[in-house]
Enzyme design. Sequence first.
Site, PDB file in Angstrom:
ATOM      1  N   LEU A 187       0.852  -1.182   0.000  1.00 41.59           N
ATOM      2  CA  LEU A 187       0.000   0.000   0.000  1.00 41.59           C
ATOM      3  C   LEU A 187       0.890   1.235   0.000  1.00 41.59           C
ATOM      4  O   LEU A 187       1.561   1.531   0.981  1.00 41.59           O
ATOM      5  CB  LEU A 187      -0.936   0.011   1.213  1.00 41.59           C
ATOM      6  CG  LEU A 187      -2.109   1.011   1.146  1.00 41.59           C
ATOM      7  CD1 LEU A 187      -3.209   0.596   2.122  1.00 41.59           C
ATOM      8  CD2 LEU A 187      -1.682   2.436   1.441  1.00 41.59           C
ATOM      9  N   HIS A 231       6.870   3.424  11.336  1.00 41.84           N
ATOM     10  CA  HIS A 231       7.401   4.621  10.683  1.00 41.84           C
ATOM     11  C   HIS A 231       6.318   5.693  10.666  1.00 41.84           C
ATOM     12  O   HIS A 231       5.119   5.393  10.586  1.00 41.84           O
ATOM     13  CB  HIS A 231       7.824   4.243   9.253  1.00 41.84           C
ATOM     14  CG  HIS A 231       8.640   5.272   8.551  1.00 41.84           C
ATOM     15  ND1 HIS A 231       8.087   6.399   7.988  1.00 41.84           N
ATOM     16  CD2 HIS A 231       9.976   5.342   8.319  1.00 41.84           C
ATOM     17  CE1 HIS A 231       9.036   7.116   7.420  1.00 41.84           C
ATOM     18  NE2 HIS A 231      10.196   6.505   7.611  1.00 41.84           N
TER      19      HIS A 231
END
Length: 353
Positions: free
Chosen positions: A127, A231
Site C-alpha cells: 500500500l 514509521h
Amino acid sequence: MLIVRPIAMADFDALRVCAVESGHGFTSLPVNDALLKQRIERSEYSFAKPNVIAPSDESYLMVAVDSETQQIAGTTGIEAAIGWDVPFYSYQISKLVHSSERLGVRNVVRVLTLGNNYTGCSEICTLFLRPAYRHGLNGRLLSKCRFLLMADHPQRFSETIFAEMRGVSTDAGDSPFWQWLQAHFFSIDFTLADYLTGIGKKGFIADLMPKLPIYINLLSPQAQAVIGQVHDDTKPALALLEQEGFSNRGYVDIFDAGPTMECDLRHIEAVRHSALAQVRIGPVSAGEPYLIANNVFDDGVPTQGALNRFRATIASAQWEPKQQQIRLTPDVAQALEVESGATVRLLRQPSPI
C-alpha cells in the site's frame, strides 16, 4: 476521482516511480525492474485465473488511477498465501520467567523467537500512495478496497489476513533495531538486507540469523525503543487497520521490528458490514460517501475469469437498503464499468468527500 483497478504491464513505469518514492523499508516494492515486471505478470495471471477454490500462488496487485489525469496515484496488493515458495520469517515476542524461591527473586523477561508462523496466510501489502494524493479519502480507498474484493471472493484467501507494518528507520535508511543485529550477527547494512529480502534472496536470514531466542533486555536501548513501533509515514495505514479490527498479536518484522497486524477474514469490519446492492443510474441529490466495488457476479455467482474487471472507488451515492438499491451518477457508473441493474458491493464511509 481515483479508480482502483488491477495493474497491467503498461503501468510498469508508474509502478517503478512508486517503488523509488516509497523509500527504505518498503520491502514489497524493490527498485528492481525485473522483479517489478514479475510482480505485474503474477498479478495479471492471478486476476485472470479461473476456478480458484483455495489460495495458493496468487498475487493481486492494483493501482489507483486519477480519472482526470490518468496518472497512477498509488498501489495496493494482496498475497493470497505466503511462505510456501519462499520462507517467510517473523519474530514472536514472548515471556520467560526466571525465578528462585530460595533467593526470593523472580524476573520476567521478554524474548524474540524466530519462526514461520504466518506460512499459508494471506498478506495485504504494497500500500503506497504518492505524496500529491495523500488527502481526503484516498488512503482509505487503497486500504479498504482489498476487503471488498475479499468479501466477494473469500475462497481465494486464507482465514487469517495479516499486514507487516513498516518499522522505524531514518531518512538515510538506518534502522535502530537492525543496527544491533548487524553489530552482533551480520555484516551488511539495513538497506542491503531490506533490498535482498524484497527481491526474494532470503537465504542469508537462515544462514546468519540467531537460532536461539534473543533476550530483549540485552538489546541496545535504541533497538528496544522501536520494537513494535511504526514509521511516521505508516501511522495512517496502521490506524485504518486498527479500525478494521486488526491487532498485533506479538509478532514483529525481523529487520526493523515493525508490528505485524492480523485479523480473521470474517471479523474484518469492512467484510462484516459491506452490503450488496443493485445499481440505478441517475442524478444523486442527497448522496453520502460510499466505497463501491463492482463484484463481477452474475445472479450471485462469480463470473469465472472476469476478476480482472474489478473496479473500486469512493463516491457520493444514494443507498436504499430496504430496496437493496444504490443510485450512482453516470460518471461513477462508467468508472466502475457497471450498467443499471448490475450488482455492486458498498461500504458507507464516515468522512465527507
